[in-house]
Design a protein around this motif. Structure first.
Motif, short mmCIF file in Angstrom:
data_model
loop_
_atom_site.label_atom_id
_atom_site.label_comp_id
_atom_site.label_asym_id
_atom_site.label_seq_id
_atom_site.Cartn_x
_atom_site.Cartn_y
_atom_site.Cartn_z
N UNK A 68 12.39 1.12 -12.11
CA UNK A 68 11.84 -0.20 -11.85
C UNK A 68 11.87 -0.47 -10.35
N UNK A 69 11.05 -1.41 -9.94
CA UNK A 69 10.91 -1.78 -8.55
C UNK A 69 11.13 -3.28 -8.48
N UNK A 70 12.25 -3.71 -7.86
CA UNK A 70 12.64 -5.12 -7.89
C UNK A 70 12.70 -5.69 -6.47
N UNK A 71 12.91 -7.01 -6.40
CA UNK A 71 13.02 -7.71 -5.12
C UNK A 71 11.78 -7.50 -4.25
N UNK A 72 10.62 -7.53 -4.88
CA UNK A 72 9.39 -7.21 -4.18
C UNK A 72 8.91 -8.28 -3.21
N UNK A 73 8.42 -7.81 -2.08
CA UNK A 73 7.69 -8.62 -1.11
C UNK A 73 6.36 -7.92 -0.90
N UNK A 74 5.27 -8.67 -1.04
CA UNK A 74 3.94 -8.07 -1.04
C UNK A 74 3.10 -8.69 0.08
N UNK A 75 2.33 -7.86 0.76
CA UNK A 75 1.53 -8.30 1.90
C UNK A 75 0.16 -7.63 1.84
N UNK A 76 -0.87 -8.37 2.23
CA UNK A 76 -2.22 -7.83 2.31
C UNK A 76 -2.81 -8.23 3.66
N UNK A 77 -3.39 -7.25 4.34
CA UNK A 77 -4.04 -7.46 5.62
C UNK A 77 -5.36 -6.71 5.57
N UNK A 78 -6.45 -7.43 5.32
CA UNK A 78 -7.76 -6.79 5.22
C UNK A 78 -7.81 -5.82 4.06
N UNK A 79 -8.20 -4.57 4.35
CA UNK A 79 -8.31 -3.56 3.29
C UNK A 79 -7.04 -2.73 3.13
N UNK A 80 -5.93 -3.26 3.67
CA UNK A 80 -4.64 -2.58 3.56
C UNK A 80 -3.61 -3.56 3.02
N UNK A 105 -0.76 0.62 0.73
CA UNK A 105 -1.99 0.70 -0.04
C UNK A 105 -3.22 0.62 0.84
N UNK A 106 -4.26 1.33 0.43
CA UNK A 106 -5.60 1.17 0.99
C UNK A 106 -6.48 0.70 -0.15
N UNK A 107 -7.23 -0.38 0.09
CA UNK A 107 -8.08 -0.96 -0.95
C UNK A 107 -9.54 -0.60 -0.72
N UNK A 108 -10.27 -0.49 -1.82
CA UNK A 108 -11.72 -0.30 -1.76
C UNK A 108 -12.31 -0.85 -3.05
N UNK A 109 -13.39 -1.57 -2.94
CA UNK A 109 -14.10 -2.10 -4.11
C UNK A 109 -13.19 -2.91 -5.03
N UNK A 110 -12.26 -3.68 -4.45
CA UNK A 110 -11.40 -4.55 -5.23
C UNK A 110 -10.26 -3.86 -5.97
N UNK A 111 -10.02 -2.59 -5.63
CA UNK A 111 -8.96 -1.82 -6.30
C UNK A 111 -8.16 -1.04 -5.28
N UNK A 112 -7.11 -0.37 -5.76
CA UNK A 112 -6.29 0.49 -4.91
C UNK A 112 -6.94 1.87 -4.86
N UNK A 113 -7.28 2.30 -3.65
CA UNK A 113 -7.83 3.65 -3.45
C UNK A 113 -6.72 4.64 -3.12
N UNK A 114 -5.71 4.18 -2.37
CA UNK A 114 -4.59 5.04 -1.98
C UNK A 114 -3.28 4.28 -2.15
N UNK A 115 -2.33 4.93 -2.80
CA UNK A 115 -0.95 4.43 -2.92
C UNK A 115 -0.06 5.48 -2.28
N UNK A 116 0.56 5.12 -1.16
CA UNK A 116 1.37 6.06 -0.40
C UNK A 116 2.80 5.54 -0.41
#
Length: 130
Positions: A68-80, A105-116
């Protein structure tokens, strides 16, 4: 198509924590890429395309059924975007891990294209709460 936002990443994290592979894959592009935290390549082990990413995630959950992945902090800046979390999991042979990590993450077309995925290299921990 709507650009992913923080709520999107929270929903993705929730799906990962439920081990809901169908929900996870629905949020990723058909040609998605997942770079795992470990592996032989400079970026870890790369899984490319829906079938490989699905298999890579399912195998990780089989190896650590309580992952599991807990204590999450999430950020979005443009397509990343990125999610900073604490990974917790116990392998089937009893090795317990807890470490801070980031998924970039790298986003494209409203979805995740890359999860690193990047995780601190920490020795196994004894016991611990899930």
């Amino acid at each position: 198509m709507r650009q992913p936002d923080v709520e999107f990443l929270k929903a993705f994290s929730d799906a990962l924590n439920r081990h809901d592979i169908d929900a996870v894959m629905a949020m990723m592009t058909d040609d998605c890429v997942f770079h795992a935290v470990a592996g032989p390549e400079l970026v870890g082990k790369s899984f490319v395309g829906q079938a490989e990413v699905r298999q890579g995630l399912e195998n990780a959950w089989k190896t650590a059924p309580d992952a599991c992945w807990v204590d999450g902090e999430h950020f979005v800046i443009g397509d990343r975007g990125f999610s900073e979390t604490t990974y917790k999991g116990t392998t089937t042979d009893g090795v317990r891990s807890e470490a801070r990590m980031i998924d970039a993450f790298t986003f494209r077309d409203g979805k995740i294209a890359v999860k690193n995925a990047f995780r601190k290299n920490r020795p196994p921990v004894a016991g611990g709460d899930r």
